[in-house]
Design an enzyme around this catalytic site. Sequence first.
Site, short mmCIF file in Angstrom:
data_model
loop_
_atom_site.label_atom_id
_atom_site.label_comp_id
_atom_site.label_asym_id
_atom_site.label_seq_id
_atom_site.Cartn_x
_atom_site.Cartn_y
_atom_site.Cartn_z
N GLY A 14 -21.46 -33.29 23.06
CA GLY A 14 -20.99 -32.92 22.05
C GLY A 14 -20.32 -30.72 21.78
O GLY A 14 -20.43 -29.89 21.27
N ASN A 16 -16.96 -29.75 22.00
CA ASN A 16 -16.58 -29.56 21.04
C ASN A 16 -16.75 -29.54 19.96
O ASN A 16 -16.63 -28.38 18.83
CB ASN A 16 -15.15 -30.59 21.09
N MET A 96 -16.99 -42.27 20.56
CA MET A 96 -16.42 -43.18 21.33
C MET A 96 -17.17 -44.78 20.54
O MET A 96 -17.43 -45.72 21.23
CB MET A 96 -17.68 -43.59 22.72
N ARG A 97 -16.08 -44.66 19.74
CA ARG A 97 -16.06 -46.19 18.36
C ARG A 97 -14.65 -45.83 18.36
O ARG A 97 -14.17 -45.26 18.23
CB ARG A 97 -17.18 -46.00 17.86
N ASN A 113 -8.70 -35.90 14.96
CA ASN A 113 -9.99 -36.11 16.64
C ASN A 113 -9.59 -35.65 17.49
O ASN A 113 -7.79 -35.10 17.31
CB ASN A 113 -9.55 -38.09 16.94
N HIS A 115 -7.90 -35.56 21.61
CA HIS A 115 -7.55 -35.91 22.27
C HIS A 115 -7.40 -35.34 23.85
O HIS A 115 -6.66 -34.41 23.24
CB HIS A 115 -6.67 -37.16 22.24
N GLU A 149 -4.23 -47.40 14.42
CA GLU A 149 -3.82 -47.53 15.93
C GLU A 149 -4.24 -46.52 16.69
O GLU A 149 -4.45 -45.49 16.54
CB GLU A 149 -1.77 -47.93 15.98
N ALA A 179 -10.05 -25.01 26.90
CA ALA A 179 -8.63 -25.58 26.30
C ALA A 179 -9.10 -26.24 24.61
O ALA A 179 -8.47 -25.57 23.46
CB ALA A 179 -7.12 -26.07 26.36
N GLU A 180 -9.38 -27.41 24.54
CA GLU A 180 -9.48 -27.46 23.50
C GLU A 180 -10.83 -26.77 22.55
O GLU A 180 -10.91 -27.47 21.36
CB GLU A 180 -10.87 -29.04 23.50
C1 GRF Z 1 -13.75 -33.82 24.73
O1 GRF Z 1 -12.74 -34.66 26.19
C2 GRF Z 1 -12.82 -34.91 23.88
O2 GRF Z 1 -11.19 -34.45 24.27
C3 GRF Z 1 -12.51 -36.65 24.23
O3 GRF Z 1 -14.25 -36.78 24.55
C4 GRF Z 1 -14.77 -35.69 24.93
C5 GRF Z 1 -15.22 -35.44 24.21
O4 GRF Z 1 -16.36 -34.22 24.57
N1 GRF Z 1 -12.37 -36.93 22.97
P1 GRF Z 1 -17.55 -33.12 23.98
O5 GRF Z 1 -18.69 -34.30 24.27
O6 GRF Z 1 -16.57 -32.50 22.71
O7 GRF Z 1 -18.35 -32.33 24.81
#
Ligand code: GRF
Length: 197
Positions: A14, A16, A96-97, A113, A115, A149, A179-180
């Site tokens: 969690g 992000n 993760m689904r 989302n 990625h 998709e 960076a995210e």
């Molecule tokens: C991140 O790398 C995101 O891009 C991917 O799953 C990871 C989740 O990390 N979809 P967090 O749970 O946000 O720490």
Amino acid sequence: MARRRVAILISGRGSNMRALIEAARADDYPAAIVLVVSSKPQAEGLGFARAAGIATAVVDQGRFGRENRDREAYDAELDRALTDARIEFVCLAGFMRIFSATFVRKWEGRIINIHPSMLPAFRGLRPQAQALAAGVRVTGCTVHYVVAELDAGATIAQAEVPVLAGDTAETLSARILGAEHRLYPQALRLALNSQTF
Ligand code: GRF
């Protein structure tokens, strides 16, 4: 400015989610994070959300099988949690689904989302390891709309991250994750500002 009611969907750490919650503390941010839903009861991110005073829900995937009808049933329960909380926009953050077509159709244009690659490069699982295996010198992260998709919807924002000599999947993932955390709050702002509700 009316803040939009946003839910974040997680399955684990969690981080992000946390970046989004922190960004939403700013007065001029267009989102109010009003719900965090986890697919796993033990997801680490739930603790942070609860401590931040945000409503949480668990739709435990352990209670569902792997057939198509189980996916539909799971998504119907998830949809009910979102609808009950009057959610207007959904952010996936390590959820993760894969969704059923029915769920995507209902939320399309209102669900995004993040990625950890520069899509369309390296879709699917372990994109950081895919980038290393491909020998690219630059990778990054993408925030995109969710469509049926996997990892294929329109891009909202991207950030590049260098691959450095000696990188492992872990060191590269950590650099991309930084960076995210900067990109996702900006991308959500952009998406909400271009949305017609
Ligand atoms: C991140 O790398 C995101 O891009 C991917 O799953 C990871 C989740 O990390 N979809 P967090 O749970 O946000 O720490």
